[in-house]
Design an enzyme around this catalytic site. Structure first.
Site, short mmCIF file in Angstrom:
data_model
loop_
_atom_site.label_atom_id
_atom_site.label_comp_id
_atom_site.label_asym_id
_atom_site.label_seq_id
_atom_site.Cartn_x
_atom_site.Cartn_y
_atom_site.Cartn_z
N CYS A 80 21.33 6.28 31.21
CA CYS A 80 20.18 7.09 31.62
C CYS A 80 20.51 8.58 31.51
O CYS A 80 20.78 9.05 30.42
CB CYS A 80 19.70 6.67 33.00
SG CYS A 80 18.07 7.32 33.42
N HIS A 184 18.35 1.25 31.87
CA HIS A 184 19.29 0.84 32.90
C HIS A 184 19.73 -0.60 32.66
O HIS A 184 19.08 -1.55 33.12
CB HIS A 184 18.64 0.95 34.28
CG HIS A 184 18.51 2.36 34.74
ND1 HIS A 184 19.51 3.00 35.42
CD2 HIS A 184 17.51 3.26 34.57
CE1 HIS A 184 19.13 4.25 35.68
NE2 HIS A 184 17.92 4.42 35.18
N GLU A 186 22.01 -2.18 34.08
CA GLU A 186 22.38 -2.83 35.33
C GLU A 186 21.16 -3.35 36.07
O GLU A 186 21.29 -4.03 37.10
CB GLU A 186 23.18 -1.86 36.23
CG GLU A 186 22.39 -0.76 36.92
CD GLU A 186 22.03 0.42 36.03
OE1 GLU A 186 22.14 0.31 34.79
OE2 GLU A 186 21.61 1.46 36.59
#
Lengths: 204, 252
Positions: A80, A184, A186
């Site tokens: 990001c 993202h 994750e």
């Protein structure tokens, strides 16, 4: 050991949680010794570009990171704003970026019907299918994005993944051992797991 | 290959359990939150909103330990709301693994400071301004606070604009009258909110079908939709069954 750089920006637990789920150890750290010993480095980033750049500079870690990444070739993944920081700067602010890639960061144009920030799930296309970071990411790959500014590498061959939101833009960039993803991983279920797995196994 | 508007299960926390309400009342137990979040992760839900429905009303803080446990199971972004009144709480929540904080009553009762401070530290994308709205007898709307136990005198437009001006990156509009009824969204209400701000608007309250979700986006102007009952109940007897099928949502 993967070092996730802790420079007082946002939520890093999700990154180490997901790495653990795919069987890889990581350490959220600002400790120069740990960073000095890491075999891969993740640079996260959230919020305003300038805040992130000021924080990383204030941490004193930039010279160490430059040695590890630019001289010693340790694989690095920016996430990001962490990806945006790899370039020369951002239209969002006034601070200079790390300059590890020749890249600008630009604001999304106002397009009818599409609000900014670009927030939510979007499909990505792999432009560089030979890049091991894109292994296993088929045409149904999608990730969670949240950003108002997008990556714009000067050299088109640095574009690794693209997505579309009003315009086509670089969702992932890669040059040598330095890579960055705007989304993202994750927080992107199995697609994020695949990308992080590719990174965890890269360069070995 | 396109961007699809987000479809977000909205989970209501009461104590240590998940509940579902009708018009913000008649809370019925639907399950364990950690387990529910694990299932939504497996089903690849886009995002989650977790709201503690008693915290503000009881003047209580968020349950940080439980939230951290829940967030740890979530492989997509999670937003938490309920009882947030200070930057210190926001910091603790973000460190606990929550991507976004949802702030409602603190603002409805007078102060946007926590929104401005949170947005300054974490970015607007981490701050959701929420508004709970009920319809009045004269077909107007009232903005409420503390789980609809208090009416305010704010207009919807003024309230959502002040949330955005203070730094909220998204607006969550909760329609109390449609809550749990599964008979469709109040499209006029959503349109009013969507037309008064430039940030993404998430509509909640009333979803009973994929068609409703589509209407909220296309006719209401919402950027994303949230739903509770639709994703935790099944069938006309409202048997508890967590469900979420991304394949069905493709065309909304």
């Amino acid at each position: 050991m993967i070092a996730i750089i802790d420079y007082d920006i946002g939520n890093l637990a999700a990154v180490s949680n997901m790495l653990r789920r795919i069987g890889h150890d990581s350490m959220i750290t600002a400790d120069p010794e740990a960073i000095g010993a890491a075999d891969r480095i993740i640079l996260p980033g959230n919020g305003h570009f300038d805040t992130c750049m000021r924080n990383i500079v204030a941490s004193g870690l930039v010279p160490l990171l430059e040695r590890r990444v630019l001289k010693e070739g340790v694989p690095l993944l920016g996430i990001c704003v962490g990806a945006q920081m790899l370039g020369n700067g951002s239209e969002e602010g006034v601070e200079k970026g790390l300059g590890w890639m020749d890249m600008e960061v630009c604001r999304f144009p106002n397009v009818e019907g599409l609000r900014v920030p670009h927030m939510g799930w979007n499909h990505v296309s792999a432009i560089a299918p030979d890049n091991p970071l894109t292994d296993g990411l088929g045409s149904d790959s999608r990730f969670y994005f949240v950003h108002s500014y997008y990556l714009k590498p000067s050299d088109p061959s640095d574009v690794m993944l693209t997505a579309e939101y009003g315009i086509e833009f670089a969702a992932g960039v890669s040059r040598g051992n330095v890579a960055g993803v705007q989304f993202h991983p994750e927080k992107s279920h199995r697609f994020g797991k695949q990308l992080l797995l590719n990174f965890a196994q890269s360069g070995s | 290959m396109m961007y699809r508007p987000r479809v977000i299960p909205c989970l209501l926390l009461r104590g240590h359990g998940l509940v579902k309400t009708r018009k913000f009342k008649e809370a019925v137990y639907v399950g364990d939150p950690v387990n529910a979040v694990r299932i939504f992760s497996e089903k690849e839900a886009d995002e989650l909103v977790l709201l503690d429905i008693d915290a503000s009303k009881e003047g209580r803080e968020p349950n940080f330990e439980l939230i951290e446990e829940i967030a740890g199971e979530c492989l997509m972004p999670i937003a938490y709301g309920g009882g947030i009144t200070s930057l210190a709480q926001v910091k603790r929540l973000i460190r606990s693994g929550v991507e976004k904080v949802v702030i409602n009553s603190a603002v409805a009762l007078g102060s946007t400071a926590v929104i401005s401070e949170a947005a300054a530290v974490f970015g607007s994308q981490a701050v959701v301004g929420a508004v709970d709205v009920r319809q009045t007898l004269l077909k107007g709307y009232k903005v409420t606070a503390k789980s609809a136990t208090l009416d305010t005198s704010l207009t919807i437009e003024d309230h959502v604009r002040s949330l955005v001006d203070a730094g909220a990156g998204e607006i969550l509009v909760n329609n109390i009258d449609a809550d749990g009824m599964m008979s469709g969204f109040d499209l006029k209400l959503i349109r009013r909110v969507a037309d008064s701000v430039n940030v993404p608007v998430v509509a909640c309250g009333g979803a009973g079908s994929v068609e409703h979700l589509s209407q909220a986006i296309r006719e209401g102007g919402a950027s994303a939709v949230a739903a509770g009952s639709m994703f935790v109940f099944h069938g006309k007897h409202r048997a508890v069954l967590i469900n979420y099928n991304p394949g069905e949502l493709a065309g909304i």
